[in-house]
Design an enzyme around this catalytic site. Structure first.
Site, mmCIF file in Angstrom:
data_model
loop_
_atom_site.group_PDB
_atom_site.id
_atom_site.type_symbol
_atom_site.label_atom_id
_atom_site.label_comp_id
_atom_site.label_asym_id
_atom_site.label_seq_id
_atom_site.Cartn_x
_atom_site.Cartn_y
_atom_site.Cartn_z
ATOM 1 N N TYR A 31 -8.323 -5.485 1.460
ATOM 2 C CA TYR A 31 -8.325 -5.127 2.884
ATOM 3 C C TYR A 31 -7.965 -3.664 3.083
ATOM 4 O O TYR A 31 -7.564 -2.981 2.137
ATOM 5 C CB TYR A 31 -7.362 -6.042 3.661
ATOM 6 C CG TYR A 31 -5.888 -5.745 3.454
ATOM 7 C CD1 TYR A 31 -5.243 -6.045 2.264
ATOM 8 C CD2 TYR A 31 -5.143 -5.135 4.468
ATOM 9 C CE1 TYR A 31 -3.893 -5.758 2.093
ATOM 10 C CE2 TYR A 31 -3.794 -4.860 4.302
ATOM 11 C CZ TYR A 31 -3.177 -5.168 3.109
ATOM 12 O OH TYR A 31 -1.849 -4.876 2.933
ATOM 13 N N ARG A 50 -10.546 4.320 -0.534
ATOM 14 C CA ARG A 50 -9.572 3.376 -1.113
ATOM 15 C C ARG A 50 -10.134 1.959 -1.096
ATOM 16 O O ARG A 50 -9.896 1.177 -2.032
ATOM 17 C CB ARG A 50 -8.238 3.448 -0.366
ATOM 18 C CG ARG A 50 -7.155 2.599 -1.049
ATOM 19 C CD ARG A 50 -5.783 2.803 -0.442
ATOM 20 N NE ARG A 50 -5.731 2.343 0.944
ATOM 21 C CZ ARG A 50 -4.663 2.469 1.731
ATOM 22 N NH1 ARG A 50 -3.560 3.046 1.277
ATOM 23 N NH2 ARG A 50 -4.687 2.032 2.977
ATOM 24 N N ARG A 98 -14.811 -24.492 -5.651
ATOM 25 C CA ARG A 98 -13.540 -23.989 -6.163
ATOM 26 C C ARG A 98 -13.537 -23.918 -7.694
ATOM 27 O O ARG A 98 -13.613 -24.939 -8.370
ATOM 28 C CB ARG A 98 -12.354 -24.852 -5.694
ATOM 29 C CG ARG A 98 -11.018 -24.213 -6.063
ATOM 30 C CD ARG A 98 -9.814 -25.052 -5.686
ATOM 31 N NE ARG A 98 -8.590 -24.370 -6.112
ATOM 32 C CZ ARG A 98 -8.140 -24.342 -7.362
ATOM 33 N NH1 ARG A 98 -8.791 -24.984 -8.319
ATOM 34 N NH2 ARG A 98 -7.046 -23.676 -7.677
ATOM 35 N N HIS A 100 -11.921 -20.837 -10.669
ATOM 36 C CA HIS A 100 -11.331 -19.504 -10.769
ATOM 37 C C HIS A 100 -12.375 -18.440 -11.094
ATOM 38 O O HIS A 100 -12.335 -17.340 -10.563
ATOM 39 C CB HIS A 100 -10.242 -19.480 -11.856
ATOM 40 C CG HIS A 100 -8.990 -20.198 -11.473
ATOM 41 N ND1 HIS A 100 -8.964 -21.548 -11.195
ATOM 42 C CD2 HIS A 100 -7.725 -19.760 -11.301
ATOM 43 C CE1 HIS A 100 -7.740 -21.907 -10.886
ATOM 44 N NE2 HIS A 100 -6.957 -20.838 -10.937
ATOM 45 N N LYS A 145 -5.343 -2.840 -2.964
ATOM 46 C CA LYS A 145 -4.909 -3.328 -1.651
ATOM 47 C C LYS A 145 -5.433 -4.757 -1.494
ATOM 48 O O LYS A 145 -6.402 -5.030 -0.786
ATOM 49 C CB LYS A 145 -5.382 -2.397 -0.525
ATOM 50 C CG LYS A 145 -4.504 -2.507 0.715
ATOM 51 C CD LYS A 145 -4.649 -1.305 1.613
ATOM 52 C CE LYS A 145 -4.029 -1.494 2.986
ATOM 53 N NZ LYS A 145 -2.591 -1.726 3.018
ATOM 54 N N GLU A 177 7.972 1.477 -4.185
ATOM 55 C CA GLU A 177 7.554 1.711 -2.792
ATOM 56 C C GLU A 177 8.293 0.725 -1.910
ATOM 57 O O GLU A 177 9.218 0.045 -2.364
ATOM 58 C CB GLU A 177 6.035 1.550 -2.667
ATOM 59 C CG GLU A 177 5.531 0.177 -3.086
ATOM 60 C CD GLU A 177 4.018 0.007 -2.949
ATOM 61 O OE1 GLU A 177 3.393 0.751 -2.174
ATOM 62 O OE2 GLU A 177 3.476 -0.892 -3.612
ATOM 63 N N LEU A 201 0.905 1.225 -4.098
ATOM 64 C CA LEU A 201 -0.326 1.496 -3.361
ATOM 65 C C LEU A 201 -0.385 2.982 -3.035
ATOM 66 O O LEU A 201 0.615 3.555 -2.575
ATOM 67 C CB LEU A 201 -0.343 0.687 -2.064
ATOM 68 C CG LEU A 201 -1.646 0.850 -1.278
ATOM 69 C CD1 LEU A 201 -2.764 0.054 -1.938
ATOM 70 C CD2 LEU A 201 -1.484 0.436 0.163
HETATM 71 C C1 LIG Z 1 2.657 -2.102 -0.210
HETATM 72 C C2 LIG Z 1 2.269 -0.947 0.651
HETATM 73 N N1 LIG Z 1 2.513 0.301 0.224
HETATM 74 C C3 LIG Z 1 2.186 1.378 0.975
HETATM 75 C C4 LIG Z 1 1.610 1.237 2.224
HETATM 76 C C5 LIG Z 1 1.276 2.458 3.029
HETATM 77 O O1 LIG Z 1 -0.102 2.733 2.975
HETATM 78 P P1 LIG Z 1 -0.847 3.504 4.150
HETATM 79 O O2 LIG Z 1 -0.119 4.788 4.357
HETATM 80 O O3 LIG Z 1 -2.223 3.708 3.651
HETATM 81 O O4 LIG Z 1 -0.778 2.632 5.377
HETATM 82 C C6 LIG Z 1 1.312 -0.037 2.702
HETATM 83 C C7 LIG Z 1 0.656 -0.172 4.015
HETATM 84 O O5 LIG Z 1 0.790 -1.128 4.694
HETATM 85 C C8 LIG Z 1 1.648 -1.160 1.908
HETATM 86 O O6 LIG Z 1 1.395 -2.401 2.329
#
Ligand SMILES: Cc1ncc(COP(=O)(O)O)c(C=O)c1O
Length: 283
Positions: A31, A50, A98, A100, A145, A177, A201
């Protein structure tokens, strides 16, 4: 609210996906969340890049090229109210028996919706927010993501249950993070952030903050950050597309720095707001 589902524009209540969709069954999808200011998407090219990165990582062909995505996104903005919105885009490996293993024929599900975007409450910038630390128990592909967000959900809930806004994650004694944000450390007038590797991320807001800091002459050090450095920071910030840049002024119940949002935060917030304004003017 009008949403987009597989080529159709529908009221939210009428948008339905089959129960065998692999997004529902396996969390097999990716997403994006894209902020829109004054009806213009912010950093759209970077978000689409991304998205492509995430799709490639899960071996799912991108159902749309960049021009198609851009047209769909412009249509989504147009059919929803609000000058400022945030768009949610999801692509899953679609419905299939279903199993995997990937199905022989993939019919991806594409869903998009828009939600009004309110600027962060000014009190949060004036007072700062609270966070807790937690062990980062997610997988080793946090650079994707992925819609499989159960670990992030559980970590964020830990924070909410003690009245904190975010869980700041530590893996093997190093900062990764936030549960739904990136984290920056300020020490002695310099900005420090973890490298964009498989453990976090690559935030679009993270990149904006790094670029703005470098252009403004703030020293930036991208490197691994040990737990002790996190706990001895002069300032801590969290960044995300919907929350922009926010100062963390309490971590695990202890004050960060002097307990007030710091001078570098004020500088970065001003830079960020000015940068947003250039987007709104079409820059
Ligand atoms: C796990 C994680 N890290 C970092 C971010 C920040 O990413 P962005 O600046 O692209 O929103 C998000 C955004 O929701 C996130 O879910």
């Amino acid at each position: 609210m009008t949403v987009y589902l597989n080529g159709r524009w529908l009221p939210m209540e009428e948008a339905m996906v089959p129960v065998l969709d692999r997004g529902f069954i396996f969390g097999d999808g990716v997403y994006e969340v894209i902020p829109v200011y004054s009806r213009r998407p912010f950093r759209l090219r970077e978000h689409l890049r991304r998205l492509q990165y995430s799709l490639t990582a899960i071996k799912l062909a991108n159902p749309h090229g960049e021009a198609e995505w851009t047209a769909l996104i412009e249509a989504l903005i147009a059919c929803n109210e609000g000058e400022d919105q945030y768009l949610y885009l999801q692509v899953t490996r679609g419905p299939a028996k279903r199993d995997h293993a990937f199905p022989p024929v993939v019919r991806p599900t594409v869903f998009m919706m828009s939600t009004p975007l309110l600027p962060p409450d000014p009190v949060l910038k004036q007072e700062g927010v609270t966070a807790i630390t937690a062990i980062d128990n997610r997988w080793l592909r946090c650079d994707i993501k992925s819609i499989s967000l159960l670990p992030n959900v559980l970590l964020r809930q830990l924070a909410v249950e003690v009245g904190a806004m975010e869980a700041v994650l530590l893996r093997d004694g190093f900062l990764t993070e936030g549960a739904a944000s990136n984290i920056f450390v300020v020490k002695d007038g310099a900005l420090h952030a973890p490298p964009k590797d498989n453990l976090m991320l690559a935030g679009i807001t993270y990149d904006v903050v790094v670029e703005l800091a470098q252009a403004d002459g703030i020293p930036v050090h991208i490197r691994r950050i040990a737990e002790a450095e996190l706990r001895n920071a002069d300032e801590l910030w969290l960044t995300s597309s919907t929350r922009e840049v926010l100062p963390i002024t309490r971590l695990d119940g202890k004050v960060v720095g002097n307990g007030r949002p710091g001078p570098l935060f004020a500088r970065m917030d001003a830079l960020y707001q000015a940068f947003k304004a250039t987007t709104m003017r079409g820059g």
